[in-house]
Write an enzyme that holds these catalytic residues in place. Structure first.
Site, short mmCIF file in Angstrom:
data_model
loop_
_atom_site.label_atom_id
_atom_site.label_comp_id
_atom_site.label_asym_id
_atom_site.label_seq_id
_atom_site.Cartn_x
_atom_site.Cartn_y
_atom_site.Cartn_z
N ASN A 88 -31.44 45.19 6.87
CA ASN A 88 -30.51 44.29 6.19
C ASN A 88 -31.17 43.02 5.64
OD1 ASN A 88 -27.84 42.65 5.91
ND2 ASN A 88 -29.00 41.55 7.48
N SER A 144 -27.83 46.52 -2.97
CA SER A 144 -26.94 45.60 -3.69
C SER A 144 -26.42 46.35 -4.91
CB SER A 144 -27.71 44.36 -4.14
OG SER A 144 -26.98 43.65 -5.12
N TYR A 157 -34.86 40.62 -8.36
CA TYR A 157 -33.97 41.03 -7.26
C TYR A 157 -33.43 42.45 -7.52
CZ TYR A 157 -29.99 40.74 -3.98
OH TYR A 157 -29.09 40.97 -2.98
N LYS A 161 -33.95 45.88 -5.32
CA LYS A 161 -32.80 46.60 -4.75
C LYS A 161 -32.69 48.01 -5.32
CE LYS A 161 -31.27 43.43 -1.91
NZ LYS A 161 -31.31 43.64 -0.47
N THR A 192 -22.18 34.20 2.26
CA THR A 192 -23.12 34.20 3.39
C THR A 192 -24.07 33.00 3.19
OG1 THR A 192 -24.79 35.52 2.24
CG2 THR A 192 -23.13 36.76 3.47
P1 NAI Z 1 -28.16 35.61 4.76
O1 NAI Z 1 -29.18 34.67 4.19
O2 NAI Z 1 -26.90 35.03 5.29
O3 NAI Z 1 -28.83 36.53 5.86
C1 NAI Z 1 -30.11 37.09 5.67
C2 NAI Z 1 -30.92 36.94 6.94
O4 NAI Z 1 -32.21 37.53 6.69
C3 NAI Z 1 -31.18 35.47 7.33
O5 NAI Z 1 -30.82 35.23 8.68
C4 NAI Z 1 -32.67 35.28 7.11
O6 NAI Z 1 -33.27 34.38 8.05
C5 NAI Z 1 -33.20 36.70 7.28
N1 NAI Z 1 -34.48 36.89 6.61
C6 NAI Z 1 -34.91 36.40 5.43
N2 NAI Z 1 -36.18 36.79 5.21
C7 NAI Z 1 -36.56 37.52 6.27
C8 NAI Z 1 -37.76 38.19 6.65
N3 NAI Z 1 -38.86 38.13 5.89
N4 NAI Z 1 -37.79 38.86 7.81
C9 NAI Z 1 -36.69 38.91 8.62
N5 NAI Z 1 -35.54 38.28 8.34
C10 NAI Z 1 -35.48 37.60 7.18
O7 NAI Z 1 -27.84 36.63 3.57
P2 NAI Z 1 -26.92 37.94 3.52
O8 NAI Z 1 -26.10 37.80 2.30
O9 NAI Z 1 -26.27 38.21 4.79
O10 NAI Z 1 -28.03 39.03 3.20
C11 NAI Z 1 -28.14 40.26 3.89
C12 NAI Z 1 -28.51 41.36 2.91
O11 NAI Z 1 -27.41 41.60 2.03
C13 NAI Z 1 -29.71 41.02 2.01
O12 NAI Z 1 -30.54 42.14 1.89
C14 NAI Z 1 -29.05 40.71 0.66
O13 NAI Z 1 -29.89 40.95 -0.43
C15 NAI Z 1 -27.89 41.70 0.70
N6 NAI Z 1 -26.81 41.39 -0.22
C16 NAI Z 1 -26.11 40.21 -0.10
C17 NAI Z 1 -25.10 39.93 -1.00
C18 NAI Z 1 -24.32 38.66 -0.93
O14 NAI Z 1 -23.60 38.33 -1.90
N7 NAI Z 1 -24.37 37.90 0.16
C19 NAI Z 1 -24.75 40.86 -2.08
C20 NAI Z 1 -25.54 42.06 -2.08
C21 NAI Z 1 -26.52 42.31 -1.18
#
Ligand code: NAI
Length: 273
Positions: A88, A144, A157, A161, A192
């Site tokens: 994730n 995504s 990005y 994805k 988020t």
């Molecule tokens: P978020 O920023 O709230 O959570 C992402 C988490 O990943 C954070 O806790 C961060 O510390 C951690 N992270 C970042 N780089 C890292 C690394 N190198 N190694 C381990 N952990 C790492 O963001 P969210 O939105 O919850 O993102 C989760 C997934 O969902 C991501 O892959 C994002 O691309 C995807 N996504 C999110 C969308 C959105 O609108 N929030 C839409 C589509 C996909």
């Protein structure tokens, strides 16, 4: 899979990952709460344990092989096996192609694509070995909708994805008959902390993403429910937002019209930002 599962989640200290950790823990499953930020992983782990869940936290930077090796070791030590891996963790960058520095490309591809490749590479041999002994497993990759559709301003990005979607499809075919399911989840905007580390060539991108996240109507908990259903029912491609399900069909059946619509929407959104 109705038994209690051992579930590894990357980026579980925030957003979608934390919501999935809570959702799976609420069903009695054991959770490895991993994140690159130790305090985040520890806080979610403490919350789960406070509710009686079986969980542990582990610092994992998904770009580091040594961290994956340590996680594999810990999983074997704590549980002796894994049932679900949720890749994730991710970051985001925006900007027109020529405005996006190569360093942004390298960063996004290293985390969003190669981080998922590394996760699968670390645990797939174990999944296969367990499946051969009759223990089914499941890999969930969080991509995504940007991985299914080209849009102006997110080429790095979206390319990362799209790579996650392609990887998932290849794995889905390779693992089809061996007892390891694969799901790829394609959300649109969800509120988020994704903007914390966001890189963009100009501030208008951040403003637009903030607005779309606020207006989304789909929460992290909704996405977590969809992921739970995908694992239970062994669903491959999951579009979590209703408008994207419609857009995905339009793109497949009537691509020229779809791309006209994307161009029109992008121009409107640029004007209103
Ligand atoms: P978020 O920023 O709230 O959570 C992402 C988490 O990943 C954070 O806790 C961060 O510390 C951690 N992270 C970042 N780089 C890292 C690394 N190198 N190694 C381990 N952990 C790492 O963001 P969210 O939105 O919850 O993102 C989760 C997934 O969902 C991501 O892959 C994002 O691309 C995807 N996504 C999110 C969308 C959105 O609108 N929030 C839409 C589509 C996909």
């Amino acid at each position: 899979m109705n038994r209690s599962l051992n579930v590894v989640i990357t980026g579980a200290g925030s957003g979608l990952g934390a919501a999935m950790a809570r959702r799976f823990a609420a069903e009695g499953h054991a959770i490895a709460v991993t994140d690159v930020i130790p305090e985040r992983a520890a806080a979610v782990n403490a919350e789960l344990q406070g509710q009686g869940a079986r969980s542990f936290s582990q610092v994992l930077d998904i770009t580091r092989d040594a961290d994956w090796a340590e996680l594999h070791h810990r999983v074997m030590q704590e549980w002796g096996g894994i049932d679900v891996l949720i890749n994730n963790a991710g970051v985001a960058a925006a900007g027109l192609f020529e405005e996006s520095p190569l360093s942004d490309w390298e960063w996004v591809l290293a985390v969003d694509l190669m981080g998922v490749v590394r996760g699968c590479h670390t645990f797939l041999p174990l999944f296969r070995q367990q499946a051969a002994a009759g223990r089914k497993g499941h890999i969930v990759n969080i991509a995504s909708f940007a991985g299914l559709s080209g849009m102006p301003g997110i080429s790095a990005y979206g390319t990362a994805k799209a790579g996650v979607v392609a990887l998932s499809e290849h794995l889905h075919t390779e693992l089809r008959d061996c007892g390891v399911g694969v799901s790829v989840i394609c959300p649109a905007f969800v509120q988020t902390n994704l903007l914390d580390e966001f890189r963009a060539s100009d501030p208008s991108y951040r403003q637009r993403v903030e607005r779309w996240m606020k207006q989304s109507g789909v929460t992290a908990d909704d996405v977590a429910n969809d992921v739970m259903r995908a694992v239970r029912k062994n669903r491959f491609l999951v579009l979590t937002h209703k408008p994207t399900r419609w857009a995905w069909r339009l793109k497949k059946w009537w691509p020229s019209r779809y791309y006209r619509m994307v161009a029109l929407q992008s121009a409107t959104s640029r004007r209103s930002s």
